[in-house]
Write an enzyme that holds these catalytic residues in place. Structure first.
Site, PDB file in Angstrom:
ATOM      1  N   GLY A 124      -8.353  -8.479  26.149  1.00 35.98           N
ATOM      2  CA  GLY A 124      -7.657  -9.555  25.434  1.00 35.98           C
ATOM      3  C   GLY A 124      -7.164  -9.081  24.081  1.00 35.98           C
ATOM      4  N   GLY A 159      -7.417  -8.437  20.768  1.00 40.72           N
ATOM      5  CA  GLY A 159      -8.520  -8.358  19.807  1.00 40.72           C
ATOM      6  C   GLY A 159      -8.021  -8.306  18.376  1.00 40.72           C
ATOM      7  N   GLY A 194     -10.125  -6.371  14.044  1.00 36.71           N
ATOM      8  CA  GLY A 194      -8.933  -7.210  14.171  1.00 36.71           C
ATOM      9  C   GLY A 194      -7.738  -6.719  13.366  1.00 36.71           C
ATOM     10  N   ASP A 208      -4.047  -2.473  31.191  1.00 38.86           N
ATOM     11  CA  ASP A 208      -3.774  -3.459  30.135  1.00 38.86           C
ATOM     12  C   ASP A 208      -2.590  -3.020  29.271  1.00 38.86           C
ATOM     13  OD1 ASP A 208      -5.894  -1.501  29.479  1.00 38.86           O
ATOM     14  OD2 ASP A 208      -5.687  -2.298  27.459  1.00 38.86           O
ATOM     15  N   ASP A 247       2.632  -0.662  23.986  1.00 39.76           N
ATOM     16  CA  ASP A 247       1.444  -0.065  23.401  1.00 39.76           C
ATOM     17  C   ASP A 247       1.640   1.400  23.015  1.00 39.76           C
ATOM     18  OD1 ASP A 247      -1.165   0.252  22.451  1.00 39.76           O
ATOM     19  OD2 ASP A 247      -1.799  -1.383  23.741  1.00 39.76           O
TER      20      ASP A 247
HETATM   21  P1  AMP Z   1      -5.436  -0.620  22.797  1.00 40.47           P
HETATM   22  O1  AMP Z   1      -6.148   0.678  22.812  1.00 40.47           O
HETATM   23  O2  AMP Z   1      -4.622  -0.853  21.559  1.00 40.47           O
HETATM   24  O3  AMP Z   1      -4.661  -0.866  24.054  1.00 40.47           O
HETATM   25  O4  AMP Z   1      -6.567  -1.732  22.732  1.00 40.47           O
HETATM   26  C1  AMP Z   1      -7.528  -1.892  23.747  1.00 40.47           C
HETATM   27  C2  AMP Z   1      -8.328  -3.153  23.469  1.00 40.47           C
HETATM   28  O5  AMP Z   1      -9.050  -3.019  22.241  1.00 40.47           O
HETATM   29  C3  AMP Z   1      -7.512  -4.417  23.325  1.00 40.47           C
HETATM   30  O6  AMP Z   1      -8.277  -5.486  23.828  1.00 40.47           O
HETATM   31  C4  AMP Z   1      -7.339  -4.529  21.827  1.00 40.47           C
HETATM   32  O7  AMP Z   1      -7.080  -5.847  21.413  1.00 40.47           O
HETATM   33  C5  AMP Z   1      -8.684  -4.049  21.338  1.00 40.47           C
HETATM   34  N1  AMP Z   1      -8.623  -3.503  19.977  1.00 40.47           N
HETATM   35  C6  AMP Z   1      -8.060  -2.337  19.589  1.00 40.47           C
HETATM   36  N2  AMP Z   1      -8.195  -2.154  18.266  1.00 40.47           N
HETATM   37  C7  AMP Z   1      -8.858  -3.252  17.791  1.00 40.47           C
HETATM   38  C8  AMP Z   1      -9.304  -3.669  16.500  1.00 40.47           C
HETATM   39  N3  AMP Z   1      -9.106  -2.925  15.408  1.00 40.47           N
HETATM   40  N4  AMP Z   1      -9.943  -4.850  16.409  1.00 40.47           N
HETATM   41  C9  AMP Z   1     -10.169  -5.611  17.507  1.00 40.47           C
HETATM   42  N5  AMP Z   1      -9.784  -5.272  18.725  1.00 40.47           N
HETATM   43  C10 AMP Z   1      -9.130  -4.110  18.890  1.00 40.47           C
HETATM   44 MG    MG Z   2      -3.320  -2.206  24.587  1.00 42.95          MG
END
Ligand code: AMP
Ligand code: MG
Length: 472
Positions: free
Chosen positions: A88, A90, A124, A246, A256
């Site tokens: 989700g 985040g 976040g 995702d 992404d």
């Molecule tokens: P990503 O690697 O950007 O595709 O992120 C994978 C998952 O980790 C997703 O659910 C993001 O929302 C969550 N996520 C990545 N970085 C953060 C962060 N700094 N704080 C909260 N959630 C994160």
């Molecule tokens: Mg992602």
């Protein structure tokens, strides 16, 4: 003049299980890094208003514009092959949807907007480096004509984000035809929530593939869109780096931009991501990884494909199995254009492969080797050139036509990692000029003005960046 988003939100009208409603978390002291005026205009927005204190407050998450329905989307995903039932948004908040001047519906999302119920251990937030990188690379992709999410704005927060070291916080305003992923379907499939799956499929069909009509038709359409997309990536030497389910958008847009990169020297096994130790997401493996991701989508859609499970599995399998042919055709179309070919001959795939082999053996720069076909070709390609010239002779094009076709199919400039890193480094020191220069040059990738010629150069020895990091 007030904030002029003309929101028309459809995702927010889906059932509660699809998201968590919440506002962005305000930040201390926002500052503009960039506003994308052309994209703003496409969306019926005014770049000058976005730059005003009122606009900046929205872009930083300090004010919620009228008509927004802020929410964090729920999704699941296979990350490096392992299934995570709840990921989700985040650190992203969807403000809402806007129908642009072209009639296209687009999400407006703030990435780095604070914690959400899906943040798990994360803060976040995002920091300036990855926000600048996503801005540069996603806009470069758009300028190359490749389906992608866009960057409407980048702002700093005046707050510190702790990564390997304390870093300046930032927020990217991301624009996408939607943020619905393969993992969105997986989220409901793993929960056995057929009603939600049904609602999601209907939403996606209406929004992206109105001709699809059925879940199987939807699967077919996504398979075709992804086959076209990955062929485009291959044609520009792009390595996504985190092709998790995702990060595979249902719309067929690239999404992404984490540890992604455009290759300098060509090698099919090229990997960038520091966490991809097995080479799962290497350049040459991207098509097969996409098939794997699409098989996960097919599995998630099965409950919608009728009572007869065997028949559903067979139909879904057939749909996924159409990928290799669709991809091969898209790939060949892409590379035929790069060789300046207008007609089709049986030997064309072999001609392309021979060129790529010669490039890999000589360690040639991917972008510049292709660009050189219309001019001074690297000597290492001389033996291959003879076959190509013979092939070209069987077409009727004039040299002028051919030269302009080659120049239109082979970019002069791509977002090179060493340039991006230099722009980030300068930005961290408060100088955004290299960032703006890079964006300006990448906006017209097929025409590089003489004073900017150095932007076509691969990294000099010592300038190479061999790893890109997920520390986003
Ligand atoms: P990503 O690697 O950007 O595709 O992120 C994978 C998952 O980790 C997703 O659910 C993001 O929302 C969550 N996520 C990545 N970085 C953060 C962060 N700094 N704080 C909260 N959630 C994160
Ligand atoms: Mg992602």
């Amino acid at each position: 003049m007030g904030m002029n988003f003309d929101f028309d939100n459809t995702y927010a009208a889906l059932p509660e299980a699809f998201y968590a409603r919440l506002d962005p978390t305000p930040v201390a002291a926002p500052g503009i890094v960039a506003v994308n005026d052309l994209l703003a205009a496409e969306l019926g927005l005014d770049g000058a208003v976005l730059r005003s204190p009122e606009g900046l407050a929205v872009l930083a998450g300090n004010a919620v514009p009228e008509g927004a329905a802020p929410l964090a989307q729920a999704y699941a995903g296979h990350q490096f092959g392992g299934f995570v039932p709840q990921l989700g948004d985040g650190r992203a908040i969807l403000l809402g949807e806007v129908v642009g001047r072209d009639g296209r519906r687009r999400d407006i999302q703030l990435k780095g907007a604070g914690r959400t119920p899906y943040s798990r251990m994360g803060d976040g937030r995002a920091w300036l480096g990855p926000v600048m990188r996503e801005y540069i690379v996603s806009e470069a992709m758009a300028a190359l004509g490749i389906p992608t999410t866009r960057a409407l704005a980048a702002v700093t927060t005046g707050e510190t984000v702790v990564r390997e070291a304390p870093m300046p916080g930032a927020v990217l305003t991301r624009v996408a035809s939607s943020h619905i992923r393969v993992g969105t379907f997986q989220y409901f499939a793993v929960r056995g929530d057929a009603a939600a799956l049904e609602a999601l499929a209907s939403h996606v069909i209406a929004r992206h593939y109105p001709e699809a009509e059925t879940p199987l038709g939807l699967l077919d359409a996504v398979v075709a869109a992804q086959a076209r997309l990955v062929a485009r990536w291959m044609g520009v030497g792009f390595i996504h780096g985190v092709m998790n389910t995702d990060n595979t958008a249902i719309s067929g847009e690239t999404i992404d931009y984490g540890p992604c990169a455009f290759m300098d020297a060509y090698h099919p096994g090229r990997v960038f991501s520091s966490i991809d130790r097995m080479g799962r997401y290497a350049y040459g493996r991207q098509p097969e990884i996409l098939v794997w991701n699409l098989a996960q989508l097919a599995t998630a859609l099965l409950p919608l494909m009728g009572e007869d499970t065997d028949a559903a599995v067979e139909a879904a399998t057939e749909a996924v199995n159409r990928f290799p042919d669709l991809y091969a055709a898209a790939w060949l179309g892409e590379f035929r254009a790069k060789l300046g070919l207008k007609t089709e001959e049986d030997g064309d795939a072999a001609l392309v492969t021979a060129l790529l082999t010669a490039m890999a053996e000589a360690g040639l720069d991917f972008t510049n080797a292709f660009r050189s076909l219309g001019g001074d070709m690297p000597p290492a390609l001389a033996p291959w050139r003879e076959t190509w010239v013979a092939r070209l002779a069987r077409e009727g094009a004039t040299p002028e036509d051919r030269a302009s076709a080659l120049a239109a199919a082979n970019p002069a400039v791509i977002p090179r990692t060493h340039r991006i890193e230099a722009a980030i480094e300068a930005g961290l020191a408060g100088d955004y000029a290299p960032f703006h220069d890079l964006n300006r040059i990448l906006a017209t990738p097929f025409a590089l003005a003489a004073p900017d010629a150095a932007y076509a150069d691969p990294p000099a020895p010592g300038e190479e960046v061999t790893r890109t990091f997920c520390g986003t």
